[in-house]
Structure formats: structure tokens, C-alpha cells
Design a protein around this motif. Structure first.
Motif, PDB file in Angstrom:
ATOM      1  N   MET A   1      39.488 -54.784  17.963  1.00 56.27           N
ATOM      2  CA  MET A   1      39.484 -54.541  16.585  1.00 56.27           C
ATOM      3  C   MET A   1      39.581 -53.191  16.335  1.00 56.27           C
ATOM      4  N   PHE A   2      38.617 -52.335  16.971  1.00 57.55           N
ATOM      5  CA  PHE A   2      38.372 -51.047  16.880  1.00 57.55           C
ATOM      6  C   PHE A   2      39.821 -50.186  17.462  1.00 57.55           C
ATOM      7  N   ASP A   3      40.221 -50.698  18.280  1.00 61.23           N
ATOM      8  CA  ASP A   3      41.441 -50.098  18.624  1.00 61.23           C
ATOM      9  C   ASP A   3      42.770 -50.084  17.535  1.00 61.23           C
ATOM     10  N   LEU A   4      42.523 -51.109  17.227  1.00 55.90           N
ATOM     11  CA  LEU A   4      43.615 -51.461  15.898  1.00 55.90           C
ATOM     12  C   LEU A   4      43.401 -50.710  14.630  1.00 55.90           C
ATOM     13  N   ALA A   5      42.041 -50.586  14.489  1.00 55.78           N
ATOM     14  CA  ALA A   5      41.722 -49.974  13.244  1.00 55.78           C
ATOM     15  C   ALA A   5      42.036 -48.521  13.385  1.00 55.78           C
ATOM     16  N   HIS A   6      41.770 -48.010  14.523  1.00 53.81           N
ATOM     17  CA  HIS A   6      41.531 -46.559  14.931  1.00 53.81           C
ATOM     18  C   HIS A   6      43.185 -46.068  15.005  1.00 53.81           C
ATOM     19  N   GLU A   7      44.202 -46.996  15.370  1.00 54.08           N
ATOM     20  CA  GLU A   7      45.397 -46.753  15.291  1.00 54.08           C
ATOM     21  C   GLU A   7      45.955 -46.674  13.764  1.00 54.08           C
ATOM     22  N   HIS A   8      45.471 -47.466  13.171  1.00 57.00           N
ATOM     23  CA  HIS A   8      45.898 -47.728  11.803  1.00 57.00           C
ATOM     24  C   HIS A   8      45.695 -46.378  10.881  1.00 57.00           C
ATOM     25  N   VAL A   9      44.218 -45.937  10.995  1.00 59.97           N
ATOM     26  CA  VAL A   9      43.813 -44.926  10.367  1.00 59.97           C
ATOM     27  C   VAL A   9      44.469 -43.564  10.776  1.00 59.97           C
ATOM     28  N   GLN A  10      45.165 -43.456  12.178  1.00 55.96           N
ATOM     29  CA  GLN A  10      45.573 -42.195  12.358  1.00 55.96           C
ATOM     30  C   GLN A  10      47.000 -42.161  11.756  1.00 55.96           C
ATOM     31  N   SER A  11      47.593 -43.169  11.883  1.00 53.95           N
ATOM     32  CA  SER A  11      48.988 -43.252  11.108  1.00 53.95           C
ATOM     33  C   SER A  11      49.192 -43.178   9.690  1.00 53.95           C
ATOM     34  N   ARG A  12      48.146 -43.406   8.951  1.00 50.89           N
ATOM     35  CA  ARG A  12      48.109 -43.920   7.388  1.00 50.89           C
ATOM     36  C   ARG A  12      48.039 -42.548   6.815  1.00 50.89           C
TER      37      ARG A  12
ATOM     38  N   ALA B   1      47.159 -40.611   3.259  1.00 45.42           N
ATOM     39  CA  ALA B   1      46.502 -40.653   1.745  1.00 45.42           C
ATOM     40  C   ALA B   1      45.961 -39.310   0.985  1.00 45.42           C
ATOM     41  N   PHE B   2      46.623 -39.185   0.067  1.00 50.12           N
ATOM     42  CA  PHE B   2      46.456 -37.684  -0.623  1.00 50.12           C
ATOM     43  C   PHE B   2      46.656 -36.621   0.247  1.00 50.12           C
ATOM     44  N   GLY B   3      47.874 -36.735   1.354  1.00 53.22           N
ATOM     45  CA  GLY B   3      48.217 -35.583   2.045  1.00 53.22           C
ATOM     46  C   GLY B   3      47.632 -35.477   3.305  1.00 53.22           C
ATOM     47  N   ARG B   4      46.773 -36.587   3.625  1.00 50.70           N
ATOM     48  CA  ARG B   4      45.926 -36.386   5.105  1.00 50.70           C
ATOM     49  C   ARG B   4      45.887 -37.802   5.563  1.00 50.70           C
ATOM     50  N   THR B   5      45.753 -37.683   7.021  1.00 48.37           N
ATOM     51  CA  THR B   5      45.482 -39.203   7.573  1.00 48.37           C
ATOM     52  C   THR B   5      44.154 -39.701   7.165  1.00 48.37           C
ATOM     53  N   LEU B   6      44.123 -41.018   7.311  1.00 50.09           N
ATOM     54  CA  LEU B   6      42.940 -41.539   6.705  1.00 50.09           C
ATOM     55  C   LEU B   6      41.824 -41.277   7.617  1.00 50.09           C
ATOM     56  N   SER B   7      42.094 -41.094   8.984  1.00 45.08           N
ATOM     57  CA  SER B   7      41.217 -40.573  10.072  1.00 45.08           C
ATOM     58  C   SER B   7      40.388 -39.328   9.947  1.00 45.08           C
ATOM     59  N   SER B   8      40.968 -38.564   8.905  1.00 46.45           N
ATOM     60  CA  SER B   8      40.349 -37.234   8.754  1.00 46.45           C
ATOM     61  C   SER B   8      39.155 -37.119   7.707  1.00 46.45           C
ATOM     62  N   TYR B   9      39.068 -38.234   6.809  1.00 46.03           N
ATOM     63  CA  TYR B   9      37.850 -38.585   5.978  1.00 46.03           C
ATOM     64  C   TYR B   9      36.676 -39.130   6.637  1.00 46.03           C
ATOM     65  N   GLN B  10      35.777 -38.359   6.113  1.00 51.60           N
ATOM     66  CA  GLN B  10      34.197 -38.684   6.729  1.00 51.60           C
ATOM     67  C   GLN B  10      33.686 -40.018   6.846  1.00 51.60           C
ATOM     68  N   ALA B  11      34.061 -40.757   5.537  1.00 50.64           N
ATOM     69  CA  ALA B  11      33.599 -42.071   5.338  1.00 50.64           C
ATOM     70  C   ALA B  11      34.241 -43.013   6.398  1.00 50.64           C
TER      71      ALA B  11
ATOM     72  N   GLN C   1      37.549 -52.921   6.326  1.00 51.27           N
ATOM     73  CA  GLN C   1      37.405 -51.739   5.165  1.00 51.27           C
ATOM     74  C   GLN C   1      38.213 -50.705   5.511  1.00 51.27           C
ATOM     75  N   VAL C   2      38.231 -50.153   6.459  1.00 51.38           N
ATOM     76  CA  VAL C   2      39.209 -48.870   6.824  1.00 51.38           C
ATOM     77  C   VAL C   2      40.747 -49.270   6.790  1.00 51.38           C
ATOM     78  N   CYS C   3      41.044 -50.529   7.021  1.00 54.14           N
ATOM     79  CA  CYS C   3      42.529 -51.198   7.139  1.00 54.14           C
ATOM     80  C   CYS C   3      43.048 -51.394   5.798  1.00 54.14           C
ATOM     81  N   GLY C   4      42.053 -51.446   4.773  1.00 55.56           N
ATOM     82  CA  GLY C   4      42.229 -51.769   3.634  1.00 55.56           C
ATOM     83  C   GLY C   4      42.890 -53.004   3.379  1.00 55.56           C
ATOM     84  N   ALA C   5      43.856 -53.069   2.478  1.00 59.03           N
ATOM     85  CA  ALA C   5      44.647 -54.514   2.124  1.00 59.03           C
ATOM     86  C   ALA C   5      45.404 -54.983   3.548  1.00 59.03           C
TER      87      ALA C   5
END
Length: 311
Positions: free
Chosen positions: A181-192, A194-204, A255-259
Motif C-alpha cells: 500500500m505504501f509503494d502504491l501511494a508513493h508511486e501515485h504522489v510522485q506522478s500526480r 497539483a498546482f504545478g507541483r507533484t503531490l509528493s513535494s507537499y509537506q502534509a 488519504q494521499v491517493c484521494g478519490a
């Protein structure tokens, strides 16, 4: 088990689990030499098998196989383990009123049934069985109910050893599912984006995934300790830590993968459902917490203090 042998064994398991039309059984795995590998390194082989079958979402009957094998020289050995479900099983004179589920695909001849702190081998003839789809249909669960004659009673040490081994096996499963589950979420936030930045760059997002890594790493340490000393206490702790790590991974990954994380096409739900079922086997988290607390309280009462070096 050295890294080269482990790599070869992992490749063999993945080919068997993914490319076969039907999921292999433990007997078929042994034909490929799995029993020899298990004799050479039982802990390493067990760890690899349960982690790979979890991520592949298959059921080869390994849990029942290992628990029954752990009973060793018992006079009468069952061919399946009954896991608690429904109203649970209860002792009635020379019989047991059983209500639970089995994971073994084999025809039922006799069952290992736990009632409170006692364990019995009961005859399976005359028991009612029905297929259970449940949360995860890939497990092939069958519900078993009815009155079963007691064939043999198991001594407490034999049952405790089988239960501890089963819990350690499930700990490795849920650690693997948490990591998946972690690997799937990590891959998702690195490729998505939002507002011109990857999701993985956000501190939250970083903080949420950091919580998952901490939970997984902690569970790994406890599982290693349990494999080393094989005590009932550390086995219970290993399963509890693994169950909790899977819970943290599921919540934060959703949470981090959203919908996207809630869709059928996204694999996250397949890992989540298997992890939830594993939590219900051989002790739910709340039950394990009470058991661990009771064991520690009993030890404290027995020795009189926590830090007595002489004892």
C-alpha cells in the motif's frame, strides 16, 4: 537464506502465483522443492512465502499447513484449521458446537478447533459448509457449522506453539501488504501534479507517508524478534504491530491517493481487504492488546518487579 537463493525463490513463487490458471497448493509447492528450502531455512522460507502470497492475493493453504505441521507429534493431526467467525465455537460435553471459517481448499476430514484456551481435533463429517464471499473473495473461505465429535484434545503447549507460529506468519503477510500500500501511494504522489507541483513535494503528504514507513519499520523489528525467540508474547506483539502497520498504511494511503484510491481499478482496495481479513484471524488487535497486557501483568505479579536481575 542468501540473497541469490532468495531472489530465485521469489521469482519461482511469483511465476506460480501469477501465471497458473489455478492457485497452487502447498503440496504442489513442495514438488518444486519448497520443502527442501524450508528445511534449510524455515524462518526465511516462511517469511518469503507469506509475503509473496499476500501481495499476489492468492491462498495456497500455507497458514493451515504451518500450524498443523507445528503440532508435530500429536496423536491425531487435523487437515484444516477452523478460524473464529460468527458466534464462535463452544464445548458441549464430548463434542464441540463449531461455527467458523476454513481457508483450506481440501475436503474436510478433521478440524483443529480452539475453544477459549483449549484446542481440540474434531471430526468434520456431518458439518455444514458453505462458500463465503466476504470482504475478499480471493481467499476461498468456507463457513463451517454444526456439532462435531471430539477426536482428540491437544495439550496447551502444542496449541500455544501452533498459535504463535500462525501469528508470526500473518504478521509477515500484513507487513507485506502495508508495504504494498505504501509503494502504491508513493508511486501515485510522485506522478500526480497539483498546482504545478507533484503531490509528493507537499509537506502534509510527506508526513503521512513518513508515518507509514515508521509503522512498517517498527513492525519489521518486532517480527524479527518474534522469529528469533518464538515466544507466545513476542508472537502476539508481532501480529499486533503488523496489523497496526497495515491499518496506518491503509488510512494514510487512501488519504494521499484521494478519490483515485477509492476506485475499483486502483489496486489499493485489494491489499486493504486482505489486511482487514488477516486482522480478524488468530486474534484481533483489541484482543491481542488485552492478551499482551494480561501476560505482562501476570509476569509482574510473578517476579514482583520489572527490573529484578536475579529473575
Amino acid at each position: 537464506m542468501d540473497s541469490e537463493i532468495e531472489s530465485v525463490a521469489r521469482d519461482v513463487l511469483r511465476k506460480l502465483f501469477v501465471k497458473n490458471d489455478a492457485t497452487p497448493t502447498m503440496d504442489q509447492l513442495n514438488e518444486f522443492g519448497w520443502s527442501e528450502l524450508s528445511e534449510e531455512d524455515p524462518v526465511g522460507a516462511r517469511r518469503l512465502l507469506f509475503r509473496e502470497q499476500a501481495v499476489a492475493r492468492v491462498e495456497v493453504g500455507a497458514l493451515d499447513h504451518h500450524m498443523i505441521e507445528r503440532l508435530g507429534s500429536a496423536d491425531v493431526l487435523p487437515n484444516a484449521v477452523l478460524h473464529s467467525a460468527g458466534t464462535g465455537s463452544r464445548r458441549e460435553r464430548d463434542a464441540v458446537e463449531v461455527d467458523g471459517v476454513v481457508m483450506s481448499p481440501a475436503p474436510l476430514k478433521s478440524l483443529l478447533v480452539a475453544v477459549d484456551e483449549e484446542a481440540y481435533v474434531v471430526a468434520a463429517s456431518g458439518l455444514e459448509t458453505e462458500r463465503v464471499e466476504g470482504l475478499d473473495p480471493t481467499r476461498g473461505l468456507r463457513r463451517v457449522s454444526g456439532r462435531a465429535e471430539i477426536v482428540a484434545s491437544l495439550d496447551a503447549e502444542a496449541w500455544e506453539g501452533a498459535l504463535g507460529l500462525g501469528r508470526r506468519c500473518l504478521a509477515h503477510e500484513n507487513i507485506a501488504l502495508a508495504r504494498a500500500m505504501f509503494d502504491l501511494a508513493h508511486e501515485h504522489v510522485q506522478s500526480r501534479i497539483a498546482f504545478g507541483r507533484t503531490l509528493s513535494s507537499y509537506q502534509a503528504v510527506k508526513h503521512r507517508l513518513a508515518d507509514v514507513r515508521i509503522a512498517i519499520d517498527a513492525a519489521e523489528v518486532v517480527a524479527q524478534a518474534a522469529d528469533a525467540d518464538e515466544s507466545s508474547l513476542t508472537s502476539a506483539c508481532a501480529k499486533l504491530a503488523a496489523d497496526q502497520s497495515a491499518g496506518v498504511a491503509a488510512r494514510q494511503s487512501l488519504q494521499v491517493c484521494g478519490a483515485m484510491g477509492f476506485t475499483w481499478e486502483f489496486d489499493l482496495h485489494t491489499y486493504l481487504k486482505r489486511a482487514l481479513q488477516n486482522q480478524a484471524l488468530l486474534g484481533r488487535p483489541a484482543e491481542l492488546e488485552r492478551e499482551i497486557g494480561q501476560r505482562l501483568a501476570n509476569d509482574f505479579t510473578r517476579i514482583g518487579s520489572w527490573d529484578s536481575p536475579a529473575r
